[in-house]
Design a protein around this motif. Structure first.
Motif, short mmCIF file in Angstrom:
data_model
loop_
_atom_site.label_atom_id
_atom_site.label_comp_id
_atom_site.label_asym_id
_atom_site.label_seq_id
_atom_site.Cartn_x
_atom_site.Cartn_y
_atom_site.Cartn_z
N TRP A 75 0.84 -1.19 0.00
CA TRP A 75 0.00 0.00 0.00
C TRP A 75 0.88 1.24 0.00
O TRP A 75 2.07 1.17 0.29
CB TRP A 75 -0.93 0.01 1.21
CG TRP A 75 -0.20 -0.09 2.51
CD1 TRP A 75 0.36 0.94 3.23
CD2 TRP A 75 0.11 -1.29 3.22
NE1 TRP A 75 0.98 0.45 4.35
CE2 TRP A 75 0.84 -0.91 4.37
CE3 TRP A 75 -0.16 -2.64 3.02
CZ2 TRP A 75 1.30 -1.84 5.30
CZ3 TRP A 75 0.29 -3.55 3.94
CH2 TRP A 75 1.01 -3.16 5.07
N VAL A 76 0.26 2.38 -0.32
CA VAL A 76 0.96 3.67 -0.33
C VAL A 76 0.66 4.43 0.96
O VAL A 76 1.56 4.78 1.70
CB VAL A 76 0.56 4.51 -1.57
CG1 VAL A 76 1.25 5.87 -1.55
CG2 VAL A 76 0.90 3.76 -2.86
N HIS A 77 -0.62 4.70 1.21
CA HIS A 77 -1.05 5.42 2.42
C HIS A 77 -2.22 4.66 3.05
O HIS A 77 -2.96 3.97 2.35
CB HIS A 77 -1.50 6.84 2.10
CG HIS A 77 -0.43 7.67 1.48
ND1 HIS A 77 0.67 8.12 2.18
CD2 HIS A 77 -0.30 8.14 0.22
CE1 HIS A 77 1.43 8.82 1.37
NE2 HIS A 77 0.87 8.84 0.17
N LEU A 78 -2.40 4.87 4.35
CA LEU A 78 -3.45 4.16 5.06
C LEU A 78 -4.56 5.10 5.52
O LEU A 78 -4.31 6.26 5.84
CB LEU A 78 -2.87 3.41 6.27
CG LEU A 78 -1.87 2.31 5.91
CD1 LEU A 78 -1.23 1.76 7.18
CD2 LEU A 78 -2.53 1.22 5.10
N ILE A 94 -8.68 -0.48 9.05
CA ILE A 94 -7.63 0.22 8.32
C ILE A 94 -7.57 -0.32 6.90
O ILE A 94 -7.47 -1.54 6.69
CB ILE A 94 -6.26 0.04 9.02
CG1 ILE A 94 -6.32 0.49 10.48
CG2 ILE A 94 -5.17 0.75 8.24
CD1 ILE A 94 -6.61 1.96 10.70
N ARG A 95 -7.63 0.59 5.93
CA ARG A 95 -7.58 0.23 4.51
C ARG A 95 -6.61 1.16 3.79
O ARG A 95 -6.21 2.19 4.32
CB ARG A 95 -8.96 0.34 3.87
CG ARG A 95 -10.05 -0.48 4.55
CD ARG A 95 -9.77 -1.96 4.41
NE ARG A 95 -10.60 -2.75 5.30
CZ ARG A 95 -11.68 -3.42 4.93
NH1 ARG A 95 -12.09 -3.41 3.69
NH2 ARG A 95 -12.35 -4.14 5.81
N CYS A 96 -6.27 0.83 2.55
CA CYS A 96 -5.32 1.62 1.77
C CYS A 96 -6.03 2.65 0.88
O CYS A 96 -7.19 2.50 0.52
CB CYS A 96 -4.42 0.72 0.95
SG CYS A 96 -5.29 -0.30 -0.26
N CYS A 97 -5.27 3.68 0.52
CA CYS A 97 -5.80 4.80 -0.27
C CYS A 97 -5.93 4.43 -1.75
O CYS A 97 -5.51 3.36 -2.19
CB CYS A 97 -4.87 6.00 -0.13
SG CYS A 97 -3.27 5.78 -0.95
N GLY A 114 -4.60 -1.75 -4.43
CA GLY A 114 -5.88 -2.35 -4.06
C GLY A 114 -7.04 -1.38 -3.91
O GLY A 114 -8.19 -1.79 -3.98
N ARG A 115 -6.75 -0.10 -3.66
CA ARG A 115 -7.79 0.91 -3.44
C ARG A 115 -8.85 0.40 -2.45
O ARG A 115 -10.05 0.54 -2.67
CB ARG A 115 -8.42 1.31 -4.76
CG ARG A 115 -7.43 1.90 -5.74
CD ARG A 115 -8.08 2.31 -7.01
NE ARG A 115 -9.08 3.34 -6.67
CZ ARG A 115 -9.79 3.98 -7.55
NH1 ARG A 115 -9.62 3.76 -8.82
NH2 ARG A 115 -10.68 4.87 -7.17
N HIS A 116 -8.39 -0.20 -1.36
CA HIS A 116 -9.30 -0.88 -0.44
C HIS A 116 -10.17 0.06 0.40
O HIS A 116 -11.25 -0.35 0.84
CB HIS A 116 -8.52 -1.83 0.47
CG HIS A 116 -7.97 -2.99 -0.29
ND1 HIS A 116 -6.61 -3.24 -0.38
CD2 HIS A 116 -8.59 -3.96 -1.01
CE1 HIS A 116 -6.42 -4.34 -1.12
NE2 HIS A 116 -7.61 -4.78 -1.51
#
Length: 92
Positions: A33-36, A45-48, A53-55
């Motif tokens: 991931w890049v940012h959370l 908690i998911r990624c930006c 993944g764009r979660h």
């Protein structure tokens, strides 16, 4: 586009965990991931959207929780997916 978030009643979680392992979906899928971001509805908690993944966005579409906040060091902003507005939540 709204000038303010009209979904603040859905903010249930404001405290950021002291320890964050990473995006729960990326960890499960073996991705990076890049940012959370933290969901203000459930605290997950998911990624930006800059992450593969764009979660965080996927979580919004799946769970319907409209507001995420950055959990990057020094960042205190939140984002409403529905109103498309960034803002700061005042926490007591």
């Amino acid at each position: 586009m709204a000038a303010v978030c009209t979904h603040l009643e859905q903010v249930l979680v404001t405290d950021v965990p002291e320890e964050i392992e990473g995006c729960v979906d990326c960890l499960r899928e073996g991705m990076s991931w890049v940012h959370l971001r933290m969901c203000h509805g459930c605290g997950e908690i998911r990624c930006c959207d800059n992450s593969p993944g764009r979660h965080a966005t996927a979580h919004f579409h799946e769970a319907g929780h409209p507001i995420m906040r950055s959990v990057e060091p020094g960042e205190v902003w939140s984002w409403c997916f529905i109103d498309e507005v960034a803002f700061r939540i005042a926490v007591e």
